[in-house]
Design a protein around this motif. Structure first.
Motif, PDB file in Angstrom:
ATOM      1  N   UNK A 265       0.637  -1.118   0.126  1.00 48.15           N
ATOM      2  CA  UNK A 265      -0.012   0.152   0.003  1.00 48.15           C
ATOM      3  C   UNK A 265       0.660   1.068   0.126  1.00 48.15           C
ATOM      4  N   UNK A 266       2.081   1.360   0.701  1.00 46.88           N
ATOM      5  CA  UNK A 266       2.826   2.271   1.009  1.00 46.88           C
ATOM      6  C   UNK A 266       3.416   2.646  -0.429  1.00 46.88           C
TER       7      UNK A 266
ATOM      8  N   UNK B 210       0.000  -5.033  -8.168  1.00 48.14           N
ATOM      9  CA  UNK B 210      -1.491  -5.495  -8.261  1.00 48.14           C
ATOM     10  C   UNK B 210      -1.443  -6.999  -8.520  1.00 48.14           C
ATOM     11  N   UNK B 211      -0.741  -7.457  -9.596  1.00 47.50           N
ATOM     12  CA  UNK B 211      -0.481  -8.723  -9.962  1.00 47.50           C
ATOM     13  C   UNK B 211      -0.129  -9.471  -8.978  1.00 47.50           C
ATOM     14  N   UNK B 212       0.918  -9.290  -8.255  1.00 46.66           N
ATOM     15  CA  UNK B 212       1.469 -10.113  -7.101  1.00 46.66           C
ATOM     16  C   UNK B 212       0.533 -10.406  -5.943  1.00 46.66           C
ATOM     17  N   UNK B 213       0.507 -11.626  -5.618  1.00 43.94           N
ATOM     18  CA  UNK B 213      -0.560 -11.902  -4.547  1.00 43.94           C
ATOM     19  C   UNK B 213       0.369 -12.049  -3.341  1.00 43.94           C
ATOM     20  N   UNK B 214       1.471 -11.931  -3.237  1.00 44.48           N
ATOM     21  CA  UNK B 214       2.358 -11.998  -2.132  1.00 44.48           C
ATOM     22  C   UNK B 214       2.224 -10.901  -1.169  1.00 44.48           C
ATOM     23  N   UNK B 215       2.334 -10.908   0.053  1.00 48.20           N
ATOM     24  CA  UNK B 215       2.228  -9.872   1.117  1.00 48.20           C
ATOM     25  C   UNK B 215       3.292  -8.779   0.936  1.00 48.20           C
ATOM     26  N   UNK B 216       4.455  -9.100   0.800  1.00 48.92           N
ATOM     27  CA  UNK B 216       5.688  -8.221   0.416  1.00 48.92           C
ATOM     28  C   UNK B 216       5.555  -7.807  -0.979  1.00 48.92           C
TER      29      UNK B 216
END
Length: 320
Positions: free
Chosen positions: A223-224, A258-264
């Motif tokens: 988000x940041x 947006x595409x990457x589902x990982x948290x980091x």
């Protein structure tokens, strides 16, 4: 009087020859010379040899023009003294003024216009005379060449820079001729002219300063990172590794966030290293091979000057 007339005609012809060939030299199409030379045309080969040595041609033209002016002046003085033996100072002053328009039109203006309209065709016809003058004036031209080398050392201007200017001028003329013939549309001509104007500029001119507040860090949240990309309107952002003293380790695409589902954050991609004094054209070539990459512009010491993308370089061609 006959000798004065002969000298005047010779001087006028020499002035027309060197004035015209000098204009033709800067107007000729080098590509056409190369093509004709490859086909075995000796005149084109000789002219191409001179074109690759512009300082020699300029020195020859300078000596030839001075010789033509001297012969013409001598003929005018001899003719005036023959026609008006007791003319005095007033006659000596008025005779050059009366004859000057004839010399200007026939010895300067007319040959320059002719060579301007048909440079390659006329240069091929007068190349033997030009080569002969180059050989005859060799002692004087060598002296001028030595002087030009000294001035080059003082001004730090290389022959390559002069050749690049001539080549750039030739390409501009080809673009103009293509537009006049209807081959190129206005937008194509504008694009080609913009490319010529920015091709030799250093890439540092187009780089955006690499301030700390526009870089991601490896411990930053998605988000940041998205807020930072939105704030600076950047689709490619450099990444610093907090574990390596904030060393730049690559870049991240905003779309990947947006595409990457990982948290980091996703894995950083390698940046394209560019020297600050590297030319625009060289950088565009590297971007064409690296596809959609972020360019990291550095100076000679490896310090960051800024960042640039291939899209920003392409958009520089459409500013006008």
């Amino acid at each position: 009087m006959i000798l004065a007339l002969v000298l005047f005609i010779v001087g006028l012809l020499l002035s027309a020859f060197f004035s015209g060939t000098e204009t033709g030299f800067y107007r000729m199409t080098r590509l056409r010379l190369v093509i004709d030379g490859l086909q075995g045309d000796r005149a084109s080969k000789a002219m191409l040899w001179l074109a690759n040595r512009p300082s020699l041609f300029i020195a020859t033209a300078l000596v030839g023009n001075n010789l033509a002016n001297y012969v013409t002046s001598l003929a005018v003085v001899m003719g005036t003294q023959r026609l008006i033996p007791n003319g005095g100072t007033i006659t000596d002053l008025l005779s050059p003024i009366v004859i000057a328009p004839v010399i200007f039109i026939l010895g300067e203006l007319l040959p320059k216009n002719l060579f301007y309209d048909a440079p390659n065709r006329l240069l091929r016809r007068f190349t033997p005379g030009l080569v002969l003058c180059t050989i005859l004036f060799a002692p004087a031209t060598l002296l001028l060449w030595a002087l030009s080398q000294l001035l080059k050392m003082l001004s730090k201007t290389t022959p390559q820079e002069l050749r690049l200017r001539l080549a750039r001028r030739e390409i501009s003329q080809l673009v103009e001729e293509g537009h006049e013939a209807g081959i190129l549309r206005p937008v194509q001509r504008t694009l080609a002219q913009e490319m010529l104007s920015v091709a030799a500029q250093p890439i540092a001119t187009f780089a955006i300063a690499g301030s700390r507040n526009m870089r991601l860090t490896t411990d930053m949240s998605k988000s940041d990172a998205l807020k930072l990309a939105q704030r600076h309107s950047r689709t490619l952002l450099p990444v610093e590794d907090v574990k390596q003293s904030r060393k730049l380790v690559g870049y991240i695409r905003t779309a990947d966030l947006f595409i990457n589902n990982e948290k980091g954050l996703p894995a950083a991609l390698p940046m394209l290293e560019l020297q600050a004094d590297e030319t625009y054209l060289s950088a565009m070539h590297k971007f064409s091979e690296a596809e959609d990459a972020l360019g990291h512009v550095v100076d000679d010491d490896g310090n960051t000057v800024g960042f640039v993308t291939g899209r920003e370089l392409r958009m520089a061609l459409f500013k006008s």
